[in-house]
Scaffold this active site. Sequence first.
Site, PDB file in Angstrom:
ATOM      1  N   ASN A   7       1.936 -32.902 -65.730  1.00  0.00           N
ATOM      2  CA  ASN A   7       1.816 -33.326 -64.335  1.00  0.00           C
ATOM      3  C   ASN A   7       0.463 -32.817 -63.842  1.00  0.00           C
ATOM      4  O   ASN A   7       0.305 -31.628 -63.562  1.00  0.00           O
ATOM      5  CB  ASN A   7       2.980 -32.719 -63.538  1.00  0.00           C
ATOM      6  CG  ASN A   7       2.957 -33.142 -62.088  1.00  0.00           C
ATOM      7  OD1 ASN A   7       2.018 -33.803 -61.628  1.00  0.00           O
ATOM      8  ND2 ASN A   7       3.988 -32.757 -61.354  1.00  0.00           N
ATOM      9  N   ARG A  91       3.242 -37.687 -65.540  1.00  0.00           N
ATOM     10  CA  ARG A  91       3.686 -38.134 -64.226  1.00  0.00           C
ATOM     11  C   ARG A  91       2.504 -38.828 -63.541  1.00  0.00           C
ATOM     12  O   ARG A  91       1.414 -38.244 -63.444  1.00  0.00           O
ATOM     13  CB  ARG A  91       4.114 -36.935 -63.399  1.00  0.00           C
ATOM     14  CG  ARG A  91       4.448 -37.347 -61.998  1.00  0.00           C
ATOM     15  CD  ARG A  91       4.763 -36.169 -61.124  1.00  0.00           C
ATOM     16  NE  ARG A  91       5.079 -36.652 -59.797  1.00  0.00           N
ATOM     17  CZ  ARG A  91       4.750 -36.036 -58.681  1.00  0.00           C
ATOM     18  NH1 ARG A  91       4.097 -34.893 -58.723  1.00  0.00           N
ATOM     19  NH2 ARG A  91       5.080 -36.531 -57.528  1.00  0.00           N
ATOM     20  N   HIS A 180       8.869 -40.151 -54.993  1.00  0.00           N
ATOM     21  CA  HIS A 180       9.955 -39.304 -55.533  1.00  0.00           C
ATOM     22  C   HIS A 180      10.948 -40.138 -56.362  1.00  0.00           C
ATOM     23  O   HIS A 180      12.098 -39.746 -56.535  1.00  0.00           O
ATOM     24  CB  HIS A 180      10.775 -38.625 -54.408  1.00  0.00           C
ATOM     25  CG  HIS A 180      10.015 -37.643 -53.578  1.00  0.00           C
ATOM     26  ND1 HIS A 180      10.182 -37.543 -52.210  1.00  0.00           N
ATOM     27  CD2 HIS A 180       9.119 -36.703 -53.905  1.00  0.00           C
ATOM     28  CE1 HIS A 180       9.412 -36.597 -51.727  1.00  0.00           C
ATOM     29  NE2 HIS A 180       8.738 -36.069 -52.746  1.00  0.00           N
ATOM     30  N   ARG A 241       4.161 -32.787 -42.602  1.00  0.00           N
ATOM     31  CA  ARG A 241       3.962 -34.214 -42.300  1.00  0.00           C
ATOM     32  C   ARG A 241       4.926 -34.653 -41.204  1.00  0.00           C
ATOM     33  O   ARG A 241       6.075 -34.221 -41.176  1.00  0.00           O
ATOM     34  CB  ARG A 241       4.213 -35.060 -43.552  1.00  0.00           C
ATOM     35  CG  ARG A 241       3.089 -35.000 -44.547  1.00  0.00           C
ATOM     36  CD  ARG A 241       3.437 -35.752 -45.813  1.00  0.00           C
ATOM     37  NE  ARG A 241       3.430 -34.847 -46.954  1.00  0.00           N
ATOM     38  CZ  ARG A 241       3.934 -35.131 -48.152  1.00  0.00           C
ATOM     39  NH1 ARG A 241       4.473 -36.313 -48.383  1.00  0.00           N
ATOM     40  NH2 ARG A 241       3.893 -34.253 -49.126  1.00  0.00           N
ATOM     41  N   MET A 284      11.166 -23.949 -44.791  1.00  0.00           N
ATOM     42  CA  MET A 284      12.495 -23.970 -44.167  1.00  0.00           C
ATOM     43  C   MET A 284      13.168 -22.596 -44.168  1.00  0.00           C
ATOM     44  O   MET A 284      13.929 -22.287 -43.262  1.00  0.00           O
ATOM     45  CB  MET A 284      13.364 -25.008 -44.878  1.00  0.00           C
ATOM     46  CG  MET A 284      14.698 -25.243 -44.243  1.00  0.00           C
ATOM     47  SD  MET A 284      14.625 -25.583 -42.451  1.00  0.00           S
ATOM     48  CE  MET A 284      14.522 -27.360 -42.396  1.00  0.00           C
ATOM     49  N   GLU A 385      12.596 -33.680 -62.603  1.00  0.00           N
ATOM     50  CA  GLU A 385      11.746 -34.843 -62.873  1.00  0.00           C
ATOM     51  C   GLU A 385      11.131 -34.770 -64.267  1.00  0.00           C
ATOM     52  O   GLU A 385      10.973 -35.781 -64.935  1.00  0.00           O
ATOM     53  CB  GLU A 385      10.637 -34.929 -61.802  1.00  0.00           C
ATOM     54  CG  GLU A 385      11.188 -35.371 -60.450  1.00  0.00           C
ATOM     55  CD  GLU A 385      10.370 -34.867 -59.270  1.00  0.00           C
ATOM     56  OE1 GLU A 385      10.485 -33.662 -58.954  1.00  0.00           O
ATOM     57  OE2 GLU A 385       9.635 -35.652 -58.670  1.00  0.00           O
TER      58      GLU A 385
HETATM   59  P1  ADP Z   1       7.826 -29.357 -53.250  1.00  0.00           P
HETATM   60  O1  ADP Z   1       8.009 -30.605 -52.448  1.00  0.00           O
HETATM   61  O2  ADP Z   1       6.524 -28.670 -52.988  1.00  0.00           O
HETATM   62  O3  ADP Z   1       8.185 -29.490 -54.710  1.00  0.00           O
HETATM   63  P2  ADP Z   1      10.259 -27.748 -53.087  1.00  0.00           P
HETATM   64  O4  ADP Z   1      11.177 -28.795 -53.611  1.00  0.00           O
HETATM   65  O5  ADP Z   1      10.007 -26.553 -53.940  1.00  0.00           O
HETATM   66  O6  ADP Z   1       8.886 -28.346 -52.599  1.00  0.00           O
HETATM   67  O7  ADP Z   1      10.853 -27.265 -51.666  1.00  0.00           O
HETATM   68  C1  ADP Z   1      10.226 -26.316 -50.874  1.00  0.00           C
HETATM   69  C2  ADP Z   1      11.079 -26.092 -49.635  1.00  0.00           C
HETATM   70  O8  ADP Z   1      12.355 -25.593 -50.055  1.00  0.00           O
HETATM   71  C3  ADP Z   1      10.504 -25.091 -48.651  1.00  0.00           C
HETATM   72  O9  ADP Z   1      10.647 -25.574 -47.324  1.00  0.00           O
HETATM   73  C4  ADP Z   1      11.411 -23.888 -48.855  1.00  0.00           C
HETATM   74  O10 ADP Z   1      11.543 -23.126 -47.680  1.00  0.00           O
HETATM   75  C5  ADP Z   1      12.723 -24.549 -49.170  1.00  0.00           C
HETATM   76  N1  ADP Z   1      13.650 -23.588 -49.767  1.00  0.00           N
HETATM   77  C6  ADP Z   1      13.581 -23.002 -50.977  1.00  0.00           C
HETATM   78  N2  ADP Z   1      14.595 -22.084 -51.108  1.00  0.00           N
HETATM   79  C7  ADP Z   1      15.290 -22.110 -49.934  1.00  0.00           C
HETATM   80  C8  ADP Z   1      16.424 -21.410 -49.419  1.00  0.00           C
HETATM   81  N3  ADP Z   1      17.062 -20.496 -50.159  1.00  0.00           N
HETATM   82  N4  ADP Z   1      16.854 -21.718 -48.172  1.00  0.00           N
HETATM   83  C9  ADP Z   1      16.217 -22.641 -47.424  1.00  0.00           C
HETATM   84  N5  ADP Z   1      15.140 -23.324 -47.833  1.00  0.00           N
HETATM   85  C10 ADP Z   1      14.680 -23.069 -49.070  1.00  0.00           C
END
Ligand code: ADP
Length: 401
Positions: A7, A91, A180, A241, A284, A385
Amino acid sequence: MIILVMNAGSSSLKYQLYNMSNEAVLAHGSVERIGMDSSIVTHETSGKPEVRVVSEILDHNAAVKKVSEMLTHREHGVLSSLDEIKAVGHRVVHGGESFKQSTLVTPEVKEEIRRLFDLAPLHNPPAMMGITAVETNMPTISQVVVFDTAFHQTMPQETFLYPIPMVLYRRHKIRRYGFHGTSHNYVSQQAAIKLGRSLDSLKMITCHIGNGASCAAIVNGRSYDTSMGLTPLEGLMMGTRSGDLDPAIVPFTMNKEELTLNEVNSMLNKHSGLQAISGISSDMREITESMNEGDKQAKLAFDMYTYRLRKYIGAYTAGMNGLDVLVFTAGIGENSVAVRKAVCENLTFLGVQLDEERNEVRSREARLISTDDSRVSVMVVPTNEELLIARDTYQLVKQFA
Ligand code: ADP
């Protein structure tokens, strides 16, 4: 058969090496900060500690060379020779309308990916650099490209066209593509397997909610609609975004704030979403923590986020005339008990009954989080993925094995 998945981003290259006989990950790692000073290489071979090296990696070609060295390294490697790798799967973000499925790399395929640079100027060029670098470093190897947009190519015209002059579609291919796709495809398959049901009989909504976020309406295993559009800016509220907004906000803001096109683009992509409303973070976890400590802006960001997601679920249920399975995946979908609860709490009218205890369970497995008598099965399915890219690559090259 051994397959390498790559990737490539503008300054990074992530990789995973699979043994397809049991789909085990033999090694994985990344090269970060390509072209900057002190690039960072991390590499982990199954069962051994992670190796981290700071090195000067000038371009993607040097990055692939470094990955080759790591994979065949006397101490950290897993291969005695690169010849053990049967194929490389890449990818690629944008396949436009040309690629409806994964495909073997040929000179014509490369030419077509180049033609699509316009549609994904930040993403497709680095993927092409990855492909070229593999050609240089492993000249005899087969390569496969797997597109984020391909799964959504089954959308009908009524969901993929925008209500703007048709000439814009004909001339510039302005339409909804969706992204996605590899993740929506993978988790919908896994959800059906876990439920012991055939995809052919299911109406499903998959919510891929990470830093970027999109949901998809999937009928009988085929994408029917999805929330991202021509670019990954449309749809759900995301980390930085905006997602959906009145398009007139763009000229209005440009006029009032004297912004250029680039500035307004940057505002909507990098300074909006959870970050803009909370004023705290795009993450988050931090939003939820601050909300629980009583921060009002964090709560507002959380409420807007979950409300907008719920609206999409309602809209897609109407679009499909029903819903059997609701799937949560990616960072937020897999981990945030609070987001899943807030979204499902107000979907009881659709037949969604969340089981609070099941929702609290933390696991890396696909699992049901609705009650046994919930009309809609709600599931958490960890996305993968890379595995789907490895599987597609395997399917395309095994005939030559
Ligand atoms: P990307 O789109 O960069 O691949 P990810 O799929 O890794 O992103 O998601 C990142 C998001 O997941 C962030 O907003 C992070 O806060 C959230 N996240 C990861 N672990 C937790 C958790 N335990 N509780 C709430 N949100 C989480």
